[in-house]
Motif scaffolding. Structure first.
Motif, short mmCIF file in Angstrom:
data_model
loop_
_atom_site.label_atom_id
_atom_site.label_comp_id
_atom_site.label_asym_id
_atom_site.label_seq_id
_atom_site.Cartn_x
_atom_site.Cartn_y
_atom_site.Cartn_z
N GLU A 33 0.79 -1.23 0.00
CA GLU A 33 0.00 0.00 0.00
C GLU A 33 0.82 1.28 0.00
O GLU A 33 0.35 2.31 -0.44
N ALA A 37 -0.94 5.37 2.75
CA ALA A 37 -2.10 4.56 3.10
C ALA A 37 -1.91 3.88 4.46
O ALA A 37 -2.82 3.87 5.28
N GLU A 74 -10.43 -0.42 1.87
CA GLU A 74 -10.07 -0.57 0.47
C GLU A 74 -8.58 -0.28 0.35
O GLU A 74 -8.10 0.72 0.89
N ASP A 76 -6.76 0.78 -2.04
CA ASP A 76 -6.34 1.97 -2.78
C ASP A 76 -6.94 3.26 -2.23
O ASP A 76 -6.86 4.30 -2.86
N TRP A 77 -7.54 3.20 -1.05
CA TRP A 77 -8.09 4.39 -0.41
C TRP A 77 -7.41 4.63 0.91
O TRP A 77 -7.20 3.71 1.70
N GLY A 154 -10.07 -6.62 -4.49
CA GLY A 154 -8.83 -5.87 -4.43
C GLY A 154 -7.75 -6.49 -3.57
O GLY A 154 -6.66 -5.93 -3.46
#
Length: 176
Positions: A33, A37, A74, A76-77, A154
């Motif tokens: 990540e 993140a 998530e 990618d968040w 994901g």
């Protein structure tokens, strides 16, 4: 070695070591990540994120956040886009990594025990996680049960959402 073990909250000085351990553990799975993140997750719930020191050096870490059961971060968040509910009753174990040179010595169990005690003291009834990279048997051996109806997108093709009751929750369930 147990005299040299210490579990503590994450400090600013720990991030280089955490990012390096995370990258070595997850880059090969395509799940790394990155610093921003990871740090956003620890900043979202600093009281449930820890470093394991061995001989006064970071040797592992754990990131956990309150998330409603069946939900998860998530990849990618950053956590500023989704604010976890502090009163969810579920503590989601997002990440646990032990430095490669120290794996196989039961150190992850120390972090997991600490998280279980933390969850119980917070009043959380469950701990959830997503088993990645064919780690489902490891988590099953530690009391986690798969929830086949929840498909974690994901997190890779072998990702499995799992959870277990905390000891506190076990005390609240009446005996038959």
């Amino acid at each position: 070695m147990s005299d040299d073990l210490r579990i503590r909250h994450i400090t600013d000085a720990d991030w280089d070591a955490i990012v390096a351990m995370e990258s070595r553990a997850y880059a090969g799975l395509g799940l790394s990540e990155g610093r921003a993140a990871l740090r956003s997750r620890a900043d979202a719930s600093p009281s449930t994120c820890f470093v394991l020191d061995v001989a006064s050096r970071p040797a592992g870490y754990l990131l956990a956040l309150p998330y409603p059961a069946g939900r998860y971060p998530e990849l990618d968040w950053a956590e500023d886009r989704v604010v976890p509910s502090p009163a969810s009753g579920n503590l989601h174990l997002h990440d646990i990594v032990i430095a490669e040179r120290l794996r196989g010595r039961g150190l992850a169990q120390h972090l997991l025990n600490h998280l279980t005690l933390t969850a119980g003291s917070r009043g959380d009834e469950r701990i959830s996680l997503i088993a990645v990279g064919r780690s489902k048997p490891f988590w099953s051996a530690h009391g986690f049960t798969a929830h086949p109806g929840i498909t974690p997108g994901g997190y890779g093709t072998h990702a499995v959402y799992m959870s277990k009751a905390t000891k506190r929750a076990d005390l609240l369930v009446p005996s038959p």
